[in-house]
Design an enzyme around this catalytic site. Structure first.
Site, PDB file in Angstrom:
ATOM      1  N   TYR A 142      -0.986  -2.466  -6.621  1.00 20.33           N
ATOM      2  CA  TYR A 142      -2.013  -2.846  -7.467  1.00 20.33           C
ATOM      3  C   TYR A 142      -2.970  -3.440  -6.213  1.00 20.33           C
ATOM      4  O   TYR A 142      -2.833  -4.237  -5.073  1.00 20.33           O
ATOM      5  CB  TYR A 142      -1.956  -4.071  -8.208  1.00 20.33           C
ATOM      6  CG  TYR A 142      -3.111  -4.603  -8.725  1.00 20.33           C
ATOM      7  CD1 TYR A 142      -3.684  -3.966  -9.907  1.00 20.33           C
ATOM      8  CD2 TYR A 142      -3.645  -5.697  -8.608  1.00 20.33           C
ATOM      9  CE1 TYR A 142      -4.841  -4.416 -10.572  1.00 20.33           C
ATOM     10  CE2 TYR A 142      -4.784  -6.398  -9.314  1.00 20.33           C
ATOM     11  CZ  TYR A 142      -5.237  -5.642 -10.286  1.00 20.33           C
ATOM     12  OH  TYR A 142      -6.372  -6.034 -10.884  1.00 20.33           O
ATOM     13  N   ASP A 237      -3.075  -3.525   2.357  1.00 17.20           N
ATOM     14  CA  ASP A 237      -3.468  -4.630   1.476  1.00 17.20           C
ATOM     15  C   ASP A 237      -2.869  -5.944   1.402  1.00 17.20           C
ATOM     16  O   ASP A 237      -1.623  -5.992   1.049  1.00 17.20           O
ATOM     17  CB  ASP A 237      -3.856  -4.267   0.067  1.00 17.20           C
ATOM     18  CG  ASP A 237      -4.334  -5.041  -1.161  1.00 17.20           C
ATOM     19  OD1 ASP A 237      -4.639  -6.134  -0.502  1.00 17.20           O
ATOM     20  OD2 ASP A 237      -4.561  -4.613  -2.092  1.00 17.20           O
ATOM     21  N   LYS A 265      -6.726 -14.373  -2.144  1.00 18.92           N
ATOM     22  CA  LYS A 265      -5.846 -15.658  -2.264  1.00 18.92           C
ATOM     23  C   LYS A 265      -5.622 -16.597  -1.507  1.00 18.92           C
ATOM     24  O   LYS A 265      -6.745 -17.532  -1.411  1.00 18.92           O
ATOM     25  CB  LYS A 265      -4.412 -14.830  -2.751  1.00 18.92           C
ATOM     26  CG  LYS A 265      -4.500 -13.781  -3.994  1.00 18.92           C
ATOM     27  CD  LYS A 265      -3.066 -13.843  -4.404  1.00 18.92           C
ATOM     28  CE  LYS A 265      -3.239 -12.320  -5.331  1.00 18.92           C
ATOM     29  NZ  LYS A 265      -3.420 -12.517  -6.921  1.00 18.92           N
TER      30      LYS A 265
END
Ligand code: PMP
Length: 419
Positions: A142, A237, A265
């Site tokens: 994702y 990522d 995050k």
């Protein structure tokens, strides 16, 4: 009706599904959403006054725990000076210097407001750098919710294949190639066929959005060498893994250096921050220096930057990582329920609610039926005051605020679960 149920009923009238991000609906664990009122350390407290030990931790940013006092102080002090200037300011400079000074493969960095934005910008930059259109991703990874990245995705889209969402154009589908994880032959085949059309290869170096699916270092090395041979930009990522597996993230752990990296995050300490960075020669194609346009009203917001800076300074200066590694290892050792297979790396863990004989590294190796089993496990733990990630495919997060007694209670709760 309790207060969460009442707020949920009202929320459904004014918001799709009553929530502002799909997994928060708790639909996949057959529950109604909890409305949270406050959160401190490892605990979240809902509007009905119930406390839960939180292992979802806002899906990853809160490596120091909820309402960490140092972050609170930094943010409160910053508020005294205003909270949005739309100009250059010094906090983002300090944060950028901290990152570029500590991570050799990040020579230049641009701040944005989410992981999705970071990935979107990094992909456009790779296209600008190569003059090519196609992007290669891996099924089950994702990377946020830009069109191309929703194809064969994970997180809230785990279990769906192909487009993953309505509203994605044929053009995007045509330019997005998807490879299986942990399959060197398939990777070689795709590069042999399309290598010279591939602008970027993007991967979570430790895939953590379809369960936790560790790749071998050899697989990541192969990705590096095929990207080199075909002049494709390799993007790691690290939205989940960045600043969580040591300050330099998973690239350091696996020993493979990407051309570009995306963060989210932890980099914002719980405030909206994302970033993309990497090789100077590629980064400097970004506006205003180069032809790749990218911008944001909220980019490098000074309050969010202070939260990120305070978090990263603590991570650089205190040895939190060893402690997190130990907690992760302790937890997985304590879980002894044959019906629950645990995959853990550092402070990330995945409770795969079905027996499995060996490490699962790709989505096709995930046993059937885990969704139903996990919904039961989630509810079993919730009754014991433990809030697990609310989907069979989301990973759990440990933080500096989780203590041994809490980890023991989690293990005991899982060990007392039966199907
Ligand atoms: N990349 C990865 C690896 C992620 O886990 C996520 C979010 N879970 C994103 C990108 C998107 O980040 P955001 O939700 O901040 O847009």
């Amino acid at each position: 009706m309790n207060n969460s149920a009442e707020l949920y009923a009202r929320s459904k009238l004014v918001t799709p599904g009553g929530v502002h991000s799909p997994v928060r609906s708790l639909q996949s664990v057959n529950e109604h959403p909890l409305f949270i009122d406050s959160a401190f350390g490892s605990q979240i407290i809902d509007v009905d006054g119930n406390s839960y030990t939180d292992y979802c931790m806002a899906f990853g940013p809160l490596i120091l725990g909820h309402s960490d006092p140092d972050i609170h102080r930094a943010v409160s002090a910053a508020l005294d000076n205003g909270w949005s200037y739309g100009t250059a300011e010094g906090t983002s400079l300090t944060l950028a210097e901290l990152i570029c000074g500590s991570i050799p493969w990040v020579e230049s960095v641009r701040f944005v407001s989410s992981g999705t934005e970071a990935v979107m910008s990094a992909l456009r930059l790779a296209r600008a750098a190569t003059g090519r259109d196609k992007v290669l991703k891996f099924s089950g990874c994702y990377h946020g919710h830009t069109d191309a990245m929703l194809i064969d995705s994970g997180s809230g889209l785990a279990e769906t294949t192909t487009a993953g969402s309505a509203g994605i154009t044929e053009g995007v589908l045509k330019d997005t190639l998807v490879a299986p994880l942990n399959n060197p032959d398939a990777l070689r085949h795709i590069f042999a066929e399309h290598g010279n059309e591939i602008a970027a290869v993007i991967i979570e170096p430790l895939p953590a959005n379809y369960g936790l699916l560790p790749q071998t270092d050899e697989f990541l090395q192969l990705l590096r060498s095929l990207s080199n041979t075909h002049n494709s930009v390799l993007i790691f990522d690290e939205v989940i893994t960045g600043f969580r597996f040591g300050f330099r993230g998973y690239a350091e752990v696996c020993g493979v250096t990407p051309d570009l990296v995306t963060y989210g995050k932890v980099i914002g300490g719980g405030f909206p921050v994302g970033a993309f960075g990497g090789k100077r020669e590629i980064m400097e194609l970004t506006a205003p220096l180069g032809p790749m346009y990218q911008a944001g009203t909220m980019s490098a917001n000074p309050i969010a930057m202070q939260a990120g800076l305070a978090t990263l300074e603590i991570l650089l200066n205190c040895d939190i990582y060893t402690e997190l590694e130990e907690k992760g290892a302790y937890l997985s050792k304590q879980i002894e329920n044959p019906a629950v297979h645990v995959q853990q790396k550092g402070s990330l863990f995945w409770l795969c609610a079905s027996p499995a004989a060996k490490t699962i590294r790709s989505i096709d190796a995930i046993p059937d039926g885990i969704k139903t089993n996990y919904a039961d496990l989630f509810q079993h733990c919730l009754k014991k005051g433990i809030y697990l990630p609310p989907s069979a495919y989301e990973v759990g997060f440990l933080s500096a605020a989780h203590g041994e007694a809490e980890l023991k209670a989690l293990a005991e709760s899982i060990n007392s679960f039966s199907l």
